[in-house]
Design a protein around this motif. Structure first.
Motif, short mmCIF file in Angstrom:
data_model
loop_
_atom_site.label_atom_id
_atom_site.label_comp_id
_atom_site.label_asym_id
_atom_site.label_seq_id
_atom_site.Cartn_x
_atom_site.Cartn_y
_atom_site.Cartn_z
N PRO A 1 0.82 -1.22 0.00
CA PRO A 1 0.00 0.00 0.00
C PRO A 1 0.85 1.27 0.00
O PRO A 1 0.49 2.26 -0.64
CB PRO A 1 -0.83 -0.11 1.29
N MET B 1 -4.08 -1.18 2.88
CA MET B 1 -4.78 -1.30 1.60
C MET B 1 -6.14 -0.60 1.65
O MET B 1 -6.67 -0.18 0.63
CB MET B 1 -4.97 -2.78 1.22
N LEU B 2 -6.68 -0.47 2.86
CA LEU B 2 -7.95 0.24 3.03
C LEU B 2 -7.83 1.68 2.51
O LEU B 2 -8.73 2.21 1.84
CB LEU B 2 -8.32 0.25 4.52
N VAL C 1 -5.73 2.67 0.26
CA VAL C 1 -5.61 2.58 -1.20
C VAL C 1 -7.00 2.50 -1.83
O VAL C 1 -7.32 3.23 -2.76
CB VAL C 1 -4.77 1.36 -1.63
N TRP C 2 -7.84 1.60 -1.27
CA TRP C 2 -9.19 1.43 -1.84
C TRP C 2 -10.04 2.67 -1.65
O TRP C 2 -10.88 3.00 -2.49
CB TRP C 2 -9.89 0.21 -1.24
N MET D 1 -8.70 5.23 -4.28
CA MET D 1 -8.72 4.76 -5.67
C MET D 1 -9.86 5.32 -6.52
O MET D 1 -9.60 5.85 -7.61
CB MET D 1 -8.74 3.22 -5.68
#
Lengths: 327, 245
Positions: A54, A185-186, A188-189, A192
């Motif tokens: 991430p 990654m949260l 990132v999402w 995004m």
């Protein structure tokens, strides 16, 4: 120009791999890449997929979109001093984040901070669009952005000023310096979708910006709808800057310096500059994020501090050089 | 063939009537000079004709879609803006944007026409004012439109390049295209334009061949001047002499 694009792409690729291979956990390179790609249950996979990946992805996304938005803003305003923060969106996003920290919302649930920052960014854009109206002169846009930035800055200072809790104030100050450490990654999402929308809006402005080289009247007479162009650039920049600030804090100078640095590689044309600036921005933020980890591994040196520290003197150098050229 | 038709065009800017009921046209083969005092509405007339500012009445160009218009007319604003240090060649190639092609032919022809080949790789922002003006004319030529509209294209040029530019416009017209330009030099207007439109007090005072239009009465009303007039071997000669009060 295609050569510059290819070289920059290769550079981003190398730096991305470099970014993945650096961290406090001293992992063997081959093993860590294998763990990232192949997966598995070990801690290696967890470190690679949940910490380093991430971080690398956010550096590419945020750096790339800052470079792209910077090139778009400079092209639209026909001013090399323009930068994405000019619209006041990053200032309002920071204010939203600061409020989330101050009120303790961010401690209650982790996405409160980026969501609150995104709300700040949306409010900034709405104010700006109402202010500039359907005709939307360029000067109104710039002055409106400056005013919104000033208000957001003043309110941020007010929150800090009245903060009863020194720890919250400390957290706010550190957050505002900008960092990619400890992002998941949260994040990132979360960023995004806004990044993709922003990218889609900014992707189509190249020809219009090329035409604007000749001024607004000539561009309009060549069939370009300048109102639509402005809307795309304002909304696109707001999307990417708002999302970037929400997940990483304020990261300055990339949107200003990168287009400057690369303008020569595309012969000064603002359209092609968009894409080399996107790659250049990604490369610059990846380098900076690698540098903060190498220079002071234990001290959590903030990314925004480094980009400003390197960017500002570099900018001074550019000013010095262009001054000599003009003389 | 008519390239531009204006019927009863009126423009009001900030509650001030700038143009009233202007009806003029430009046909292929013509070099039409638009003359008049500062602030009489020459630029406004051109911009309204192009649909860049709102106007009442009819303009054949403003009625087109933006894309069709960009293929029908090339516009050179008075402010010779070149925002970025692009090469002369890239600047001229901007004229191909409405066609969305990278055709080299029209760009090369335009460079040749304006004698810019030796300067093609120079940065346009580093050129002299006169060279920039020529590069911007070449940009408009590369757009390959039937009509060229230019706002003071020869202002600030030296005498040789003023004449050279007017000759380029004559060439374009001879090749079946049309040119409409504003200018302040009555001598050059008389000598190089096939037709002159004189604006005065927000409307057309006179419209016709230079020798018919530049009468004592028109000059006095439109400019408050008198002029010396003679016929040379090269054509009419006009020299403004003194103000009439």
């Amino acid at each position: 120009m295609t050569k510059a694009l290819a070289l920059l792409f290769a550079l981003v690729l190398v730096l991305a791999i470099g970014s993945l291979s650096i961290g406090p956990a001293n992992l063997p390179f081959a093993d860590s890449i294998r763990a990232l790609l192949a997966g598995g249950d070990g801690p290696l996979t967890l470190v690679m997929r949940e910490i380093r990946l991430p971080r690398m992805l956010l550096a590419v996304m945020i750096g790339g979109t800052l470079g792209l938005a910077g090139a778009a803003m400079q092209g639209y305003l026909r001013n090399p001093l323009a930068e994405p923060g000019l619209l006041g969106v990053s200032g309002c996003a920071a204010l939203g984040a600061v409020l989330a920290i101050q009120t303790g919302l961010s401690a209650a649930f982790s996405l409160a901070l980026p969501l609150s920052a995104l709300a700040g960014a949306v409010i900034a854009v709405l104010i700006l669009l109402v202010l500039t109206g359907p005709r939307g002169e360029t000067l109104t846009l710039i002055l409106g952005g400056i005013a919104i930035s000033a208000i957001a800055g003043a309110l941020t200072s007010l929150v800090l000023n009245l903060s009863p809790n020194p720890f919250a104030a400390n957290e706010i100050i550190f957050w505002m310096m900008g960092s990619l450490a400890d992002r998941s990654m949260l994040h990132v999402w979360l960023a995004m979708p806004f990044m993709i929308v922003g990218l889609a809006l900014l992707a189509g402005v190249g020809r219009g910006l090329d035409a604007l080289t000749l001024g607004e009247d000539a561009a309009a007479a060549m069939g370009f709808d300048l109102r639509m162009l402005r809307l795309r650039i304002v909304l696109g920049t707001a999307c990417v800057v708002g999302a970037g600030t929400a997940v990483a804090g304020s990261i300055g100078f990339i949107g200003l310096v990168v287009p400057h640095l690369l303008r020569g590689t595309v012969g000064g044309r603002p359209g092609p500059l968009l894409w080399v600036s996107a790659l250049g921005g990604a490369a610059m933020l990846l380098s900076a994020d690698i540098a903060v980890r190498l220079i002071a591994p234990g001290r959590d040196l903030k990314l925004g501090v480094l980009t400003a520290l390197v960017g500002a003197p570099f900018f001074l150098h550019l000013v010095w050089r262009s001054r000599r050229q003009r003389a | 063939m008519t390239l531009l038709q204006l019927e009863n065009l009126s423009v009001t800017l900030r509650n001030r009537r700038v143009l009233s009921d202007v009806s003029v046209s430009v046909a292929a083969g013509e070099v039409v000079g638009l003359i008049g005092r500062n602030g009489v509405g020459k630029t406004t007339l051109m911009r309204a004709a192009l649909g860049l500012i709102p106007a009442s009445g009819h303009s054949s160009l403003a009625a087109m879609t933006p894309n069709a218009r960009a293929k029908a007319v090339a516009w050179m604003p008075q402010t010779r803006e070149i925002a970025w240090p692009v090469s002369v060649e890239d600047l001229v190639a901007l004229g191909r944007l409405p066609h969305d092609d990278r055709a080299r032919g029209p760009v090369e022809a335009a460079l040749r026409h304006m004698a810019l080949e030796p300067l093609r790789n120079r940065r346009a922002t580093n050129l002299s004012g006169g060279e920039q003006a020529r590069a911007l004319i070449a940009r408009a030529l590369a757009q390959e439109t039937p009509l060229l509209m230019a706002d003071e294209p020869i202002a600030g040029l030296d005498p040789e390049h003023q004449i050279a530019t007017m000759e380029v416009f004559a060439d374009i017209a001879a090749a079946g295209r049309g040119v409409m330009l504003t200018l302040h030099d009555i001598a050059l207007a008389a000598r190089h334009c096939t037709r002159l439109i004189v604006l005065s007090e927000n409307s057309v005072l006179a419209d016709g061949a230079p020798s018919d239009v530049l009468t004592e009465g028109t000059l006095a009303r439109a400019f408050s001047i008198t002029a010396y007039h003679a016929q040379s071997d090269d054509g009419p000669v006009f020299q403004p002499l003194r103000r009439v009060t």
